[in-house]
Write a protein that holds these residues in place. Structure first.
Motif, PDB file in Angstrom:
ATOM      1  N   SER A  45       0.814  -1.219   0.000  1.00 10.16           N
ATOM      2  CA  SER A  45       0.000   0.000   0.000  1.00 10.16           C
ATOM      3  C   SER A  45       0.844   1.265   0.000  1.00 10.16           C
ATOM      4  CB  SER A  45      -0.953  -0.003   1.191  1.00 10.16           C
ATOM      5  OG  SER A  45      -0.214  -0.027   2.398  1.00 10.16           O
ATOM      6  N   SER A  46       2.090   1.173   0.493  1.00  8.29           N
ATOM      7  CA  SER A  46       2.962   2.355   0.465  1.00  8.29           C
ATOM      8  C   SER A  46       3.308   2.743  -0.969  1.00  8.29           C
ATOM      9  CB  SER A  46       4.255   2.066   1.243  1.00  8.29           C
ATOM     10  OG  SER A  46       5.016   1.053   0.578  1.00  8.29           O
ATOM     11  N   GLY A  47       3.273   1.751  -1.877  1.00 14.42           N
ATOM     12  CA  GLY A  47       3.604   2.012  -3.274  1.00 14.42           C
ATOM     13  C   GLY A  47       5.085   1.977  -3.563  1.00 14.42           C
ATOM     14  N   TYR A  48       5.906   1.632  -2.571  1.00 17.90           N
ATOM     15  CA  TYR A  48       7.359   1.648  -2.749  1.00 17.90           C
ATOM     16  C   TYR A  48       7.985   0.262  -2.830  1.00 17.90           C
ATOM     17  CZ  TYR A  48       6.880   6.521  -1.407  1.00 17.90           C
ATOM     18  OH  TYR A  48       6.508   7.837  -1.356  1.00 17.90           O
ATOM     19  N   ASP A  49       7.239  -0.775  -2.518  1.00 12.26           N
ATOM     20  CA  ASP A  49       7.818  -2.111  -2.484  1.00 12.26           C
ATOM     21  C   ASP A  49       6.718  -3.131  -2.741  1.00 12.26           C
ATOM     22  OD1 ASP A  49       9.782  -4.020  -2.271  1.00 12.26           O
ATOM     23  OD2 ASP A  49      10.137  -3.758  -0.125  1.00 12.26           O
ATOM     24  N   TRP A  50       7.074  -4.398  -2.843  1.00  9.64           N
ATOM     25  CA  TRP A  50       6.112  -5.457  -3.087  1.00  9.64           C
ATOM     26  C   TRP A  50       6.202  -6.502  -1.986  1.00  9.64           C
ATOM     27  CZ3 TRP A  50       8.504 -10.151  -3.627  1.00  9.64           C
ATOM     28  CH2 TRP A  50       9.836 -10.142  -4.035  1.00  9.64           C
ATOM     29  N   GLN A  51       5.174  -7.347  -1.949  1.00 13.05           N
ATOM     30  CA  GLN A  51       5.086  -8.391  -0.934  1.00 13.05           C
ATOM     31  C   GLN A  51       4.478  -9.636  -1.587  1.00 13.05           C
ATOM     32  OE1 GLN A  51       3.185  -7.065   2.666  1.00 13.05           O
ATOM     33  NE2 GLN A  51       2.310  -9.095   3.023  1.00 13.05           N
ATOM     34  N   CYS A  52       4.937 -10.804  -1.156  1.00 16.69           N
ATOM     35  CA  CYS A  52       4.428 -12.053  -1.730  1.00 16.69           C
ATOM     36  C   CYS A  52       3.001 -12.320  -1.266  1.00 16.69           C
ATOM     37  CB  CYS A  52       5.310 -13.233  -1.314  1.00 16.69           C
ATOM     38  SG  CYS A  52       6.964 -13.179  -2.037  1.00 16.69           S
ATOM     39  N   ASP A  53       2.234 -12.974  -2.137  1.00 13.54           N
ATOM     40  CA  ASP A  53       0.872 -13.392  -1.798  1.00 13.54           C
ATOM     41  C   ASP A  53       0.924 -14.425  -0.678  1.00 13.54           C
ATOM     42  OD1 ASP A  53      -0.216 -11.815  -3.834  1.00 13.54           O
ATOM     43  OD2 ASP A  53      -0.187 -13.459  -5.300  1.00 13.54           O
ATOM     44  N   ARG A  54      -0.205 -14.600  -0.007  1.00 13.75           N
ATOM     45  CA  ARG A  54      -0.309 -15.630   1.024  1.00 13.75           C
ATOM     46  C   ARG A  54      -0.038 -16.991   0.383  1.00 13.75           C
ATOM     47  NH1 ARG A  54      -2.066 -16.880   6.015  1.00 13.75           N
ATOM     48  NH2 ARG A  54      -3.420 -18.689   6.279  1.00 13.75           N
ATOM     49  N   GLY A  55       0.767 -17.797   1.062  1.00 13.22           N
ATOM     50  CA  GLY A  55       1.134 -19.113   0.519  1.00 13.22           C
ATOM     51  C   GLY A  55       2.447 -19.091  -0.244  1.00 13.22           C
ATOM     52  N   TYR A  56       3.051 -17.899  -0.311  1.00 12.10           N
ATOM     53  CA  TYR A  56       4.353 -17.747  -0.986  1.00 12.10           C
ATOM     54  C   TYR A  56       5.300 -17.003  -0.047  1.00 12.10           C
ATOM     55  CZ  TYR A  56       1.944 -19.072  -5.250  1.00 12.10           C
ATOM     56  OH  TYR A  56       1.221 -19.749  -6.189  1.00 12.10           O
TER      57      TYR A  56
END
Length: 197
Positions: A45-56
């Protein structure tokens, strides 16, 4: 002022005068490039980074599937294995193995320390829960350093028994009630309480 694609004017007189839009990052002070989001991930949501989906889970710049062993469940942890063992099991390498709880013991639900403890009236010895041998005039007391029992008030521990305290003249039981002290103005002398001088 030249505002690059995927940017907006900030209206400030300092800095570049523009900033990159949500999901983009500044490149060399001249342009905005999309933040690369790998497969099975989403932009935070910050728009500066990414995060893996649940289960990854993250492995460098990719998201790899979490291999969930039997008797395990996914956690919200972003680091580590991404899973935890169900109640009654403990993690051992890449598996959840059953916790062997002896008769008269129970699970602690603790992530650290002992996985099980003995029920009241029992104490742990060599991986089992043996009953506490409760002498007369004693009660159960789970002090980690004691025998599992304590003498009632007016009695003192002697080996594996509770013997009545022989209270000398001018003495009283101490606060715990398992030994005695001389009354005020008296002092101990040869096992008796004598008037101080």
């Amino acid at each position: 002022m030249d505002v690059p694609d995927n940017a907006y004017a900030t209206g400030r007189s300092y800095g570049l005068g523009w900033a990159c839009r949500h999901g983009y990052e500044e490149v060399g002070g001249t342009s905005c490039a999309a933040i690369p989001v790998p497969e099975n991930a989403f932009l935070q949501s910050s728009g500066y980074d990414w995060q893996c989906d649940r289960g990854y889970r993250q492995d460098r710049e990719t998201c790899v599937p979490i291999v969930l062993p039997e008797n395990a469940y996914l956690t919200e942890e972003f680091s580590g294995t991404g899973w935890a063992c169900e109640r009654g099991f403990k993690a051992l390498t890449d598996a959840c193995v059953p916790i062997a709880v002896p008769e008269n013991g129970y699970l602690t639900n603790s992530d650290y320390g002992a996985a099980w403890v003995c029920e009241r009236g029992f104490f742990e010895i060599n991986g089992r829960c043996d009953p506490v041998a409760l002498p007369a005039n004693a009660f159960l007391n789970h002090d980690a350093s004691g025998p599992g029992w304590r003498c009632e008030r007016g009695f003192a521990a002697a080996d594996d028994a509770c013997v009545a305290i022989d209270l000398p003249a001018n003495a009283h039981l101490d606060r715990a009630g398992n030994s005695w002290r001389c009354d005020r103005s008296f002092q101990l002398s040869d096992g008796e309480c004598v008037l101080g001088r």
